[in-house]
Structure formats: C-alpha cells, structure tokens
Design a protein around this motif. Structure first.
Motif, PDB file in Angstrom:
ATOM      1  N   CYS A   1       0.851  -1.190   0.000  1.00 14.80           N
ATOM      2  CA  CYS A   1       0.000   0.000   0.000  1.00 14.80           C
ATOM      3  C   CYS A   1       0.886   1.240   0.000  1.00 14.80           C
ATOM      4  O   CYS A   1       2.067   1.174   0.346  1.00 14.80           O
ATOM      5  CB  CYS A   1      -0.948   0.009   1.193  1.00 14.80           C
ATOM      6  SG  CYS A   1      -0.126   0.024   2.812  1.00 14.80           S
TER       7      CYS A   1
ATOM      8  N   SER B   1       0.996   5.851   0.157  1.00 18.01           N
ATOM      9  CA  SER B   1       0.349   7.154   0.317  1.00 18.01           C
ATOM     10  C   SER B   1       0.029   7.736  -1.053  1.00 18.01           C
ATOM     11  O   SER B   1       0.351   7.144  -2.081  1.00 18.01           O
ATOM     12  CB  SER B   1       1.275   8.109   1.085  1.00 18.01           C
ATOM     13  OG  SER B   1       2.380   8.496   0.279  1.00 18.01           O
ATOM     14  N   GLU B   2      -0.591   8.889  -1.056  1.00 24.89           N
ATOM     15  CA  GLU B   2      -0.988   9.502  -2.326  1.00 24.89           C
ATOM     16  C   GLU B   2       0.156  10.214  -3.027  1.00 24.89           C
ATOM     17  O   GLU B   2      -0.015  10.660  -4.163  1.00 24.89           O
ATOM     18  CB  GLU B   2      -2.143  10.482  -2.089  1.00 24.89           C
ATOM     19  CG  GLU B   2      -3.417   9.797  -1.587  1.00 24.89           C
ATOM     20  CD  GLU B   2      -4.547  10.783  -1.357  1.00 24.89           C
ATOM     21  OE1 GLU B   2      -4.298  12.004  -1.513  1.00 24.89           O
ATOM     22  OE2 GLU B   2      -5.660  10.341  -1.007  1.00 24.89           O
ATOM     23  N   ARG B   3       1.300  10.330  -2.394  1.00 18.83           N
ATOM     24  CA  ARG B   3       2.430  10.998  -3.036  1.00 18.83           C
ATOM     25  C   ARG B   3       2.812  10.265  -4.318  1.00 18.83           C
ATOM     26  O   ARG B   3       2.852   9.020  -4.346  1.00 18.83           O
ATOM     27  CB  ARG B   3       3.633  11.050  -2.097  1.00 18.83           C
ATOM     28  CG  ARG B   3       3.422  11.914  -0.862  1.00 18.83           C
ATOM     29  CD  ARG B   3       4.597  11.781   0.074  1.00 18.83           C
ATOM     30  NE  ARG B   3       5.794  12.371  -0.466  1.00 18.83           N
ATOM     31  CZ  ARG B   3       6.311  13.528  -0.076  1.00 18.83           C
ATOM     32  NH1 ARG B   3       5.694  14.233   0.865  1.00 18.83           N
ATOM     33  NH2 ARG B   3       7.422  13.997  -0.606  1.00 18.83           N
ATOM     34  N   PRO B   4       3.097  10.990  -5.402  1.00 17.55           N
ATOM     35  CA  PRO B   4       3.416  10.335  -6.680  1.00 17.55           C
ATOM     36  C   PRO B   4       4.564   9.344  -6.579  1.00 17.55           C
ATOM     37  O   PRO B   4       4.512   8.261  -7.185  1.00 17.55           O
ATOM     38  CB  PRO B   4       3.760  11.515  -7.596  1.00 17.55           C
ATOM     39  CG  PRO B   4       3.028  12.678  -7.021  1.00 17.55           C
ATOM     40  CD  PRO B   4       3.040  12.460  -5.545  1.00 17.55           C
TER      41      PRO B   4
ATOM     42  N   GLN C   1       3.250   6.150  -5.013  1.00 15.67           N
ATOM     43  CA  GLN C   1       2.405   5.389  -5.932  1.00 15.67           C
ATOM     44  C   GLN C   1       3.247   4.698  -7.008  1.00 15.67           C
ATOM     45  O   GLN C   1       2.998   3.546  -7.368  1.00 15.67           O
ATOM     46  CB  GLN C   1       1.376   6.316  -6.575  1.00 15.67           C
ATOM     47  CG  GLN C   1       0.277   6.783  -5.635  1.00 15.67           C
ATOM     48  CD  GLN C   1      -0.638   5.651  -5.199  1.00 15.67           C
ATOM     49  OE1 GLN C   1      -0.947   4.749  -5.977  1.00 15.67           O
ATOM     50  NE2 GLN C   1      -1.057   5.690  -3.945  1.00 15.67           N
TER      51      GLN C   1
ATOM     52  N   ARG D   1       4.928   1.718  -5.487  1.00 13.66           N
ATOM     53  CA  ARG D   1       3.972   0.620  -5.305  1.00 13.66           C
ATOM     54  C   ARG D   1       3.820  -0.186  -6.591  1.00 13.66           C
ATOM     55  O   ARG D   1       3.835  -1.429  -6.555  1.00 13.66           O
ATOM     56  CB  ARG D   1       2.619   1.173  -4.853  1.00 13.66           C
ATOM     57  CG  ARG D   1       1.544   0.105  -4.681  1.00 13.66           C
ATOM     58  CD  ARG D   1       0.242   0.708  -4.166  1.00 13.66           C
ATOM     59  NE  ARG D   1      -0.753  -0.341  -3.974  1.00 13.66           N
ATOM     60  CZ  ARG D   1      -1.597  -0.764  -4.912  1.00 13.66           C
ATOM     61  NH1 ARG D   1      -1.554  -0.219  -6.136  1.00 13.66           N
ATOM     62  NH2 ARG D   1      -2.456  -1.725  -4.656  1.00 13.66           N
TER      63      ARG D   1
ATOM     64  N   GLY E   1       5.584   5.397   2.099  1.00 19.94           N
ATOM     65  CA  GLY E   1       5.217   6.777   2.403  1.00 19.94           C
ATOM     66  C   GLY E   1       6.112   7.306   3.500  1.00 19.94           C
ATOM     67  O   GLY E   1       7.261   6.908   3.629  1.00 19.94           O
TER      68      GLY E   1
ATOM     69  N   PHE F   1       1.940   8.129   7.084  1.00 21.40           N
ATOM     70  CA  PHE F   1       1.281   7.011   6.418  1.00 21.40           C
ATOM     71  C   PHE F   1       1.474   5.719   7.196  1.00 21.40           C
ATOM     72  O   PHE F   1       0.592   4.852   7.199  1.00 21.40           O
ATOM     73  CB  PHE F   1       1.791   6.849   4.986  1.00 21.40           C
ATOM     74  CG  PHE F   1       1.020   5.822   4.198  1.00 21.40           C
ATOM     75  CD1 PHE F   1      -0.297   6.057   3.849  1.00 21.40           C
ATOM     76  CD2 PHE F   1       1.602   4.622   3.836  1.00 21.40           C
ATOM     77  CE1 PHE F   1      -1.028   5.108   3.153  1.00 21.40           C
ATOM     78  CE2 PHE F   1       0.894   3.661   3.145  1.00 21.40           C
ATOM     79  CZ  PHE F   1      -0.439   3.909   2.789  1.00 21.40           C
TER      80      PHE F   1
END
Length: 257
Positions: free
Chosen positions: A11, A13-16, A19, A22, A44, A48
């Motif tokens: 999983c 975080s939303e940080r580019p 992602q 991931r 993250g 996170f």
C-alpha cells in the motif's frame, strides 16, 4: 524445509513517488489483499505508517514501511532488491496505543486510539487552562499553556520531542506527560509516568478558553474532560531491517545535536 515466502500487501500514500514505487514492487513481488497478507508493506512517510497501523487495528498484521515521504523515522530505507529476504530477517518492534476518552461541552462522549500521542491544544488566541490528575489524584491544579500531551514510547520522538519532552526507550514501560509552551507554572517540564497510569485533564474556563483533543489524526473540539490510558491489550507490530532496529534509532536520536 524452507518456509514459503511471506505474502505481502503493498500500500502507498498519495504521493506520486509512493504510488510509482507501489507499482514497481507489485510488478516484482505481487500483492495480495490486506486481509490475506502476512506482512503489509507501507510506502510513504511516518504519517502514512500511522494510518496503516490504524487501518489494521482489527487484524494487527505486521507492517514493514519503506520511506517514500518527507519524514521516515518509522520507515526503512527504500530499496527494491531483496525485499522478501529483508522482511524475513527484520526485527520486530511491538507498540501499544493510548486510548483517549473525551467529553465535550455539548455532553457528547467520543473515544479514539493514538499510536503516537494524545494532545490537548488551545483553539483560540487565548491560552488553555488545564487541571491534571494522575490515577485519580490531582497533581497540577492549573496549567496555563498552549496545550499538553501524553506520548507513548513510540511517539516520544515525534511531537513530544519537539515540545522538549523526554525520549523513552520502547521497552521502558513509561509514558511522557509533556506541556506545550507552559506559561504557569513556567518551569514545569512535565513528568515521566508508569505505563499503567491513568491521566485525566479537566479544561478550566472551557467556554472562554476552548480546547481540542487529538488522538493521532482524530480531533475532537471544545472538550471539557479527557481521560488517557494505555491499551496494553492491543499490540501493533512494526518491522525494521536487521541492524537498524527501532531501539537503535531511539538511542541514536538521543545523541543527535
């Protein structure tokens, strides 16, 4: 006979950058649903990591974090090679959260769990006034301050340290009670408490000096009373690379200028 490799859920975080990492790791190692995982790999920063631990309170799956954020005290270095081997060799850090029970001016009661700390914070330009009791005995009749917090050993290097509170080794079985910008008594620097201690805050002049209570990311506004205790029955596990244990990081932090 060799054990099968751990099943991981990846999983991020939303940080580019998190992602993107991931997607790369899933391509290399695959990913199962979190409910089926032996270990959750969190990508993250420290925030996170806390989110991931909170999201898995019911399953209590061990979490192995890798830093793809701005702060990485709770994370391992990001490396794509040998991930499964690193997880198998990792050391475990077991932490116990705090339970916050808060009552508001409106008579509502709310509860939350905090892995790092429970904080009481002034909501307006005026300072807060707090009465502090420990195990049912009043220890400070009136603390005038920006706020006050109770930190776990795991959280002692976070907000608590910024507020000049003590760093606590993970196995010390203690809690830090730390004021935030104390005005009166000006020289009070807080206290170290047994992990069994039950701390209660009463907000004085709550109508004039409103206070919010925060358990990690949960904020409850205009509280009048807050009780804090450790939940020893809840054990959460973070995994750290061999040779870079959480205990070693805490010790190193105490010798950092």
């Amino acid at each position: 006979m060799n054990s099968p490799p751990p099943r991981i859920a990846v999983c991020a975080s939303e940080r580019p950058e998190a992602q993107a990492a991931r997607e790369r790791l899933i391509g290399l190692y695959g990913s199962v649903p979190e409910a089926e995982a032996d270990v959750i790999v969190a990508l993250g920063g420290d925030g996170f990591m806390l989110e991931t631990l909170h999201a898995n309170l019911s399953r209590r799956t061990p979490v192995y974090g890798m830093n793809r954020g701005s702060v990485g005290f709770l994370m391992n270095d990001y490396e794509e090679d040998g991930l499964l081997e690193r997880i198998v060799a990792a050391g475990r850090a077991v932490i116990h959260p705090l339970q916050m029970d808060a009552w508001t001016e409106a008579g509502q009661a709310q509860s939350g769990l905090a892995i790092n700390e429970v904080s009481l914070l002034r909501q307006t330009r005026q300072s807060a006034k707090l009465k502090i009791s420990v195990d049912g005995k009043v220890r400070l009749e009136e603390l005038t301050c920006d706020g006050c917090l109770v930190a776990t050993p795991a959280g002692s290097t976070a907000y608590n340290l910024s507020a000049h509170g003590p760093i606590i080794p993970l196995d010390a079985r203690m809690l830090a009670l730390t004021p935030i910008s104390a005005f009166r008594p000006r020289r009070w620097r807080g206290a170290l408490l047994s992990h069994r201690a039950k701390v209660e805050f009463a907000v004085l002049e709550a109508d004039k000096r409103p206070v919010s209570a925060v358990a990690d990311s949960l904020e409850i506004r205009r509280v009048v009373r807050v009780a804090v205790k450790e939940r020893r029955d809840i054990a959460l596990t973070m995994l750290f690379d061999a040779g870079r244990s959480f205990e070693e990081r805490v010790l190193t932090e105490q010798f950092t200028a």
